[in-house]
Design a protein around this motif. Structure first.
Motif, PDB file in Angstrom:
ATOM      1  N   GLU A  74     -93.529 -71.593 -17.475  1.00 42.31           N
ATOM      2  CA  GLU A  74     -93.774 -72.475 -18.611  1.00 42.31           C
ATOM      3  C   GLU A  74     -94.671 -73.646 -18.231  1.00 42.31           C
ATOM      4  N   GLY A  75     -94.462 -74.189 -17.030  1.00 40.85           N
ATOM      5  CA  GLY A  75     -95.265 -75.319 -16.587  1.00 40.85           C
ATOM      6  C   GLY A  75     -96.730 -74.965 -16.425  1.00 40.85           C
ATOM      7  N   ILE A  76     -96.998 -73.749 -15.956  1.00 39.01           N
ATOM      8  CA  ILE A  76     -98.385 -73.312 -15.794  1.00 39.01           C
ATOM      9  C   ILE A  76     -99.073 -73.207 -17.147  1.00 39.01           C
ATOM     10  N   TYR A  77     -98.427 -72.531 -18.084  1.00 40.81           N
ATOM     11  CA  TYR A  77     -99.036 -72.379 -19.407  1.00 40.81           C
ATOM     12  C   TYR A  77     -99.235 -73.737 -20.080  1.00 40.81           C
ATOM     13  N   LYS A  78     -98.250 -74.618 -19.955  1.00 42.20           N
ATOM     14  CA  LYS A  78     -98.357 -75.940 -20.578  1.00 42.20           C
ATOM     15  C   LYS A  78     -99.521 -76.726 -19.995  1.00 42.20           C
ATOM     16  N   ALA A  79     -99.688 -76.673 -18.672  1.00 41.02           N
ATOM     17  CA  ALA A  79    -100.784 -77.402 -18.027  1.00 41.02           C
ATOM     18  C   ALA A  79    -102.144 -76.863 -18.439  1.00 41.02           C
ATOM     19  N   LEU A  80    -102.185 -75.599 -18.860  1.00 45.71           N
ATOM     20  CA  LEU A  80    -103.437 -74.999 -19.330  1.00 45.71           C
ATOM     21  C   LEU A  80    -103.626 -75.179 -20.835  1.00 45.71           C
ATOM     22  N   GLY A  81    -102.702 -75.888 -21.473  1.00 47.37           N
ATOM     23  CA  GLY A  81    -102.810 -76.123 -22.904  1.00 47.37           C
ATOM     24  C   GLY A  81    -102.352 -74.958 -23.750  1.00 47.37           C
ATOM     25  N   LEU A  82    -101.463 -74.142 -23.195  1.00 52.59           N
ATOM     26  CA  LEU A  82    -101.017 -72.932 -23.882  1.00 52.59           C
ATOM     27  C   LEU A  82     -99.505 -72.919 -24.044  1.00 52.59           C
ATOM     28  N   ALA A  83     -99.059 -72.241 -25.082  1.00 50.05           N
ATOM     29  CA  ALA A  83     -97.637 -71.927 -25.185  1.00 50.05           C
ATOM     30  C   ALA A  83     -97.320 -70.818 -24.187  1.00 50.05           C
ATOM     31  N   TRP A  84     -96.080 -70.787 -23.713  1.00 52.23           N
ATOM     32  CA  TRP A  84     -95.672 -69.717 -22.798  1.00 52.23           C
ATOM     33  C   TRP A  84     -95.813 -68.370 -23.494  1.00 52.23           C
ATOM     34  N   VAL A  85     -96.417 -67.414 -22.794  1.00 54.37           N
ATOM     35  CA  VAL A  85     -96.661 -66.087 -23.362  1.00 54.37           C
ATOM     36  C   VAL A  85     -95.639 -65.105 -22.793  1.00 54.37           C
ATOM     37  N   PRO A  86     -94.842 -64.457 -23.630  1.00 58.43           N
ATOM     38  CA  PRO A  86     -93.887 -63.462 -23.128  1.00 58.43           C
ATOM     39  C   PRO A  86     -94.609 -62.347 -22.371  1.00 58.43           C
ATOM     40  N   PRO A  87     -94.011 -61.813 -21.318  1.00 56.57           N
ATOM     41  CA  PRO A  87     -94.670 -60.770 -20.519  1.00 56.57           C
ATOM     42  C   PRO A  87     -95.151 -59.579 -21.334  1.00 56.57           C
ATOM     43  N   GLU A  88     -94.408 -59.224 -22.398  1.00 56.47           N
ATOM     44  CA  GLU A  88     -94.788 -58.056 -23.200  1.00 56.47           C
ATOM     45  C   GLU A  88     -96.153 -58.212 -23.857  1.00 56.47           C
TER      46      GLU A  88
END
Length: 237
Positions: A74-88
């Protein structure tokens, strides 16, 4: 930090050991897909960041090289300006853009599933009785279920012939009458024979609620023959 292990003496698995601060980055990286990861790295580059399996790092300024995310996905996606993306969804098929716009779709969860139309019992190669399967489906909150044993050509799976199927359907109907809170359907997983015929007569199949047609043998047929086989099966009335 990298090795291969054999699980239960059968399955080989790759094992990676990373610091806790890199766990999320490693999980995201090795989950993939490759295309999704490339899209994330491109966003990172544009933001003067570097993303790899160890974390997300500054690539410019006085704190160049400092890790800013990586302990969790979640922290990676947030730092990139993105919502967390489910693996599917990680296939680079629009999910990155949707994550940036906050428009990711809601995925189905186990709580959304209302029934199961394919299951076996001890009548063929299952491990549980009709009653036990009904109880299990009820515990899952299901509203309907279908019991679909193997048909007679699947000898190794104790498949049912016409006589055994008739007896089994009677048992299913009796169980359904006892359990009014869940719809219990009688079906069969009928084998698709090499020439596309089904393993049981049409008249027998017509008495069932659900018929699943499955090829289990002659799976190395060339393309044209395999296609004709399946077409003949699905055209069965």
């Amino acid at each position: 930090t990298k090795s291969s292990v054999v699980v239960n003496g059968r399955m080989q698995a790759d094992l990676r050991v990373v610091p806790a601060k890199s766990f999320g980055a490693a999980l995201q990286y090795f989950t993939g897909s490759k295309e999704h990861n490339v899209a994330l790295r491109e966003i990172a580059v544009r933001a003067k960041l570097r993303l790899n399996e160890y974390g997300l790092f500054r690539e410019a300024g006085p704190d160049k090289g400092r890790q800013i995310a990586g302990a969790d996905e979640e922290g990676i996606y947030k730092a990139l300006g993105l919502a967390w993306v489910p693996p599917e969804l990680r296939e680079d098929r629009g999910e990155v853009v949707a994550a940036g716009a906050g428009k990711l779709p809601d995925l189905l969860s186990p709580q959304d599933i209302r029934g199961d139309l394919h299951m076996h019992t001890t009548a063929s190669d299952g491990r549980n009785t009709i009653e036990e399967m009904i109880q299990a489906c009820r515990a899952l909150g299901y509203k309907y279920m279908a019991i679909t044993e193997h048909s007679k050509s699947q000898v190794q799976a104790n498949g049912l012939d016409e006589a055994r199927l008739a007896e089994h359907v009677g048992a299913i109907r009796a169980a359904a009458a006892r359990h009014k809170d869940i719809v219990v359907l009688a079906g069969i997983e009928v084998d698709v024979l090499k020439d596309g015929r089904l393993d049981l007569p049409d008249g027998v199949l017509a008495e069932l609620d659900v018929v699943t047609a499955s090829p289990h043998s002659a799976l190395s047929q060339e393309g044209k023959g395999a296609t004709e086989r399946l077409i003949r099966a699905v055209e069965n009335p």
